[in-house]
Design a protein around this motif. Sequence first.
Motif, short mmCIF file in Angstrom:
data_model
loop_
_atom_site.label_atom_id
_atom_site.label_comp_id
_atom_site.label_asym_id
_atom_site.label_seq_id
_atom_site.Cartn_x
_atom_site.Cartn_y
_atom_site.Cartn_z
N PHE A 363 0.84 -1.20 0.00
CA PHE A 363 0.00 0.00 0.00
C PHE A 363 0.88 1.26 0.00
O PHE A 363 0.73 2.14 -0.85
N LEU A 364 1.81 1.32 0.94
CA LEU A 364 2.62 2.53 1.06
C LEU A 364 3.58 2.69 -0.11
O LEU A 364 3.85 3.80 -0.57
N ALA A 365 4.10 1.57 -0.62
CA ALA A 365 5.02 1.64 -1.76
C ALA A 365 4.31 2.25 -2.96
O ALA A 365 4.86 3.07 -3.69
N ASN A 366 3.05 1.86 -3.15
CA ASN A 366 2.26 2.44 -4.24
C ASN A 366 1.99 3.93 -4.03
O ASN A 366 2.13 4.73 -4.94
N MET A 367 1.57 4.26 -2.80
CA MET A 367 1.24 5.65 -2.50
C MET A 367 2.44 6.55 -2.76
O MET A 367 2.32 7.69 -3.19
N GLN A 368 3.62 6.01 -2.45
CA GLN A 368 4.85 6.78 -2.60
C GLN A 368 5.02 7.27 -4.04
O GLN A 368 5.44 8.40 -4.28
N ILE A 369 4.70 6.41 -5.01
CA ILE A 369 4.83 6.81 -6.41
C ILE A 369 3.75 7.82 -6.78
O ILE A 369 3.99 8.74 -7.56
N GLY A 370 2.55 7.65 -6.20
CA GLY A 370 1.46 8.57 -6.51
C GLY A 370 1.84 10.02 -6.26
O GLY A 370 1.36 10.92 -6.95
N TYR A 371 2.74 10.25 -5.32
CA TYR A 371 3.13 11.62 -4.98
C TYR A 371 3.76 12.38 -6.15
O TYR A 371 3.71 13.60 -6.19
N PHE A 372 4.38 11.62 -7.08
CA PHE A 372 4.99 12.38 -8.19
C PHE A 372 4.56 11.80 -9.54
O PHE A 372 5.29 11.87 -10.52
N THR A 373 3.35 11.23 -9.56
CA THR A 373 2.82 10.72 -10.83
C THR A 373 2.14 11.85 -11.58
O THR A 373 1.25 12.50 -11.04
N PRO A 374 2.55 12.11 -12.83
CA PRO A 374 1.86 13.12 -13.61
C PRO A 374 0.41 12.71 -13.87
O PRO A 374 0.16 11.51 -13.92
#
Lengths: 426, 310, 169
Positions: A363-374
């Motif tokens: 869950f957190l690993a995914n969220m981490q990418i969401g922070y800089f996903t265009p």
Amino acid sequence: MFGAIALTALVILGAPLFAIIATSALIGFHGEEIDLSVIAIEIYRIADTPVLLAIPLFTFAGYVLGESNASKRLVRVTNAMLGWMPGGLAVVSLFACAFFTALTGASGATIIALGAILYPAMKQAGYAERFNLGLITSSGSLGLLFPPSIALILYGVIAQQMDLDQPVAIDDLFVAGLLPGLLMLALLIAWSMYKSVGDRIPTTKFELRELLGALRESIWEIPLPILLVGGIYGGYFAVSEAAAVAVFYVLVVDVLILREVSFKQLPIIMRESMVLVGGVLIILSVSLASTNYLIDAEIPTKLFEFIREHIDSKLTFLMLLNIFLLLLGMMLDVFSALVIIVPLTLPIAVGYGIHPIHFGIIFLANMQIGYFTPPVGMNLFIASYRFNKPITELYHATIPFMLILFVAVLIITYWPALTMTLLDFE
Amino acid sequence: RTIKIATLSPEGTFWMKQMRAGARKIEKQTQGRVKFKFYPGGVMGNDESVLRKIRIGQLHGGAITLGTLSQSSPNVTLYGLPYLFSNLDDAAEVRKTTDPMLMQDIEKNGFVSFGFAQGGFTYLMSKEPVRNLNDLRQRKSWIPEKSDIGLLVYEYIGVSPIALPLSDVLTGLQTGLINTIITSPIGALALQWHTHVRYVTDQPLNYLTAMLVIDKKIFKKIDKPDRKIVREVMGDVYKKIDKQNKIDNIAARKALINQGVKFIKLSDAEKTEWEKIDDYVIKKLIKKYDYDKDIYTAVTVHKADAPKLN
Amino acid sequence: MNINNKFIKSINFLEDSLLVVILSSMILLAIYQIISRNLFSEGIVWIDPLLRTLVLWVGLSGAVVATRTDKHIKIDVFLKYLPDKLLPYIRRGVYLFTILICLLISWHATRFVISEYEYGTVAFSGIPAWLTAIIIPVSFCLIAARYGLLLFVSQARLTMLDVDEQVEK
Ligand code: NA
Ligand code: NA
């Protein structure tokens, strides 16, 4: 519909982002016939969020360091220590960002505060602009998986309330996050080395004399991370107070001892750094309102209900989950996402035989990418602001990093042993 | 009519399961005229935020701790007086008469309540034993922000507790920044603080209660027969939750003991010393809140030496 | 409208000083909390909630100052594909939209502050919540006023102002 088109037009015409987010929230609340003073209630919640204190304090500390010659010294030390290794400074930057984000959360403080020192340092060392921007922006959320990450603690607290058969101890989560977090770091390090060879960043021979000289020059900067870690684990101050200690230390060193920053400069640095903080915080504050509208209208829940209809195996569940969480990471902050989505998804995950600890890390690993996903990952905007670069340039800059971390997320998701192995040794 | 309810309690807890079951029952019995929407896990913000949102009508109700309502109904803070009840059974007995009184009082002040759910007693929990006030003076104590009673206790013994956000307490205990906390056994287990304390001073400090309130203005808009259904069903739900919470509290205490946490009994002499604190705290609270004489007398009925209201 | 007149300059000075004062007190309070705990084993309970309030204050005040030279985060890459002639009109249109939204927020925030005053909510240690929240309507109103001034400033002048500010430091 009309509102959405009008807002998109305003975005394209260059309207301030805070005004656009606020408008979307106001339109949403108006549609639900909710009193619009809700927007002020949400903005006021900034004053209820202890983690945000790190943003102004660390930003100021970063600015003071930026005014001093700290970045020059940082380049010299890393060159002396790791100059023989391709990508030495990039590796140091990655570790620094991960450490810093674990302390401050992925609120953007890393980009603003560490950016002030790492960005010029990488530039001096000859790294390409785009690589430099991509590294700092994507590292702004690196470290969510390392202790004492508040996101991990919150996941643990939520999961424990859910009457699961398997226990979810917070200490176990801390241990479980180590290897996945290191995997992310390792992949980014490999990429940085590859890039720095390709970009012909010069390497140097290791020389003990140069190292000693560089260390002596940086004698005042090196103790700072040690002071922070030692102070927290020695019980002298809390994680939330680390920022204040950093400010104090940096002021004493750069103004009183090294005298690279004068007293007269301080008000100007304060003003400059707080203008930056203001630009970020006003967006965070209206985002609270737009998030609250999404929650009020139960949109994340409805989105997940829609996805749930298409789940028929563990594999499709995990794949849809990856996509769903990526979307969510763009829309919501990590705390709202945890509280709303974990109770919906965790029982299904457990039903498919996924261990709750493994699920938390996914869950957190995914969220981490969401922070800089265009196009709308929050950290993209913060970096665009901090480095005064158009947002499209940041899209370009972060895409390789996003793809690499996405590979890491896939490995973390489909190879549970990576997360669970260390727990067996306890 | 859909009633929007916020709570800090996360989805999947016994509390939420019971609330959802009750909501389904009400929807069925009122043929869909009254529905509920829940916002669990604190997504609507803390208790103050929830009250603000009730005021503007975004929310219609919330499950909140009693202290939050002290502004409009000061009497609700009475259950939190220090050392009011000597054990959970004692509390249950007193509450038989006082729950309805308080619910009436709350309703007079704009909220409909359906009953109280106990959260058990808070205790001093620490790394090193706290056997007397002098021990306590030497500890690094944390109290929850906005804890009137915690503040007054430390004011009496003349030391300042350490203020930290909730998210810092676990690491604070781990690193030794703090070594003594005030919390309930259930709270200690839920937040995993229990892994870093070794002693509990076995003197209940104050009794925790939470309740579900709905804005009276909204409730009045429901048809009268449906109102009765909501009251009955939610009343039952709260009785069930209250009962289960008592069982959970006893279980939590056992769980602490099983984990090797030692419960320290105070000597009689010490107990007398500690009773001076509750005298001090209660007198201060009487001054702060304008308690209703009847409710105060009923709540303190088992406390023979409680300070008198003027 | 002369942006360089004395009145505007003194307002600028006031805003800048406010930022410096708030941030300095945050640093001093936070440090004092740590020192007093470690040296005198004393905590001060009102410092933490006050610091959180000051985060709101410094953030919103910073946002007001950021408006001075239109430095808010925006996506302006598309503008370069639009005809140059239109740009001044687009810029002012966007300002007008932003002014309206800020005034709307300020109005509803004022209602929020009044309601907090009427209910007498306490923020911490006896400090009323309305006092800590008053920065919200004030700052959004000031942001609207700042954008109002920018309506009368040409792009060239705006760039110059920004340069002026850089030079001042
Ligand atoms: Na960060
Ligand atoms: Na986000």
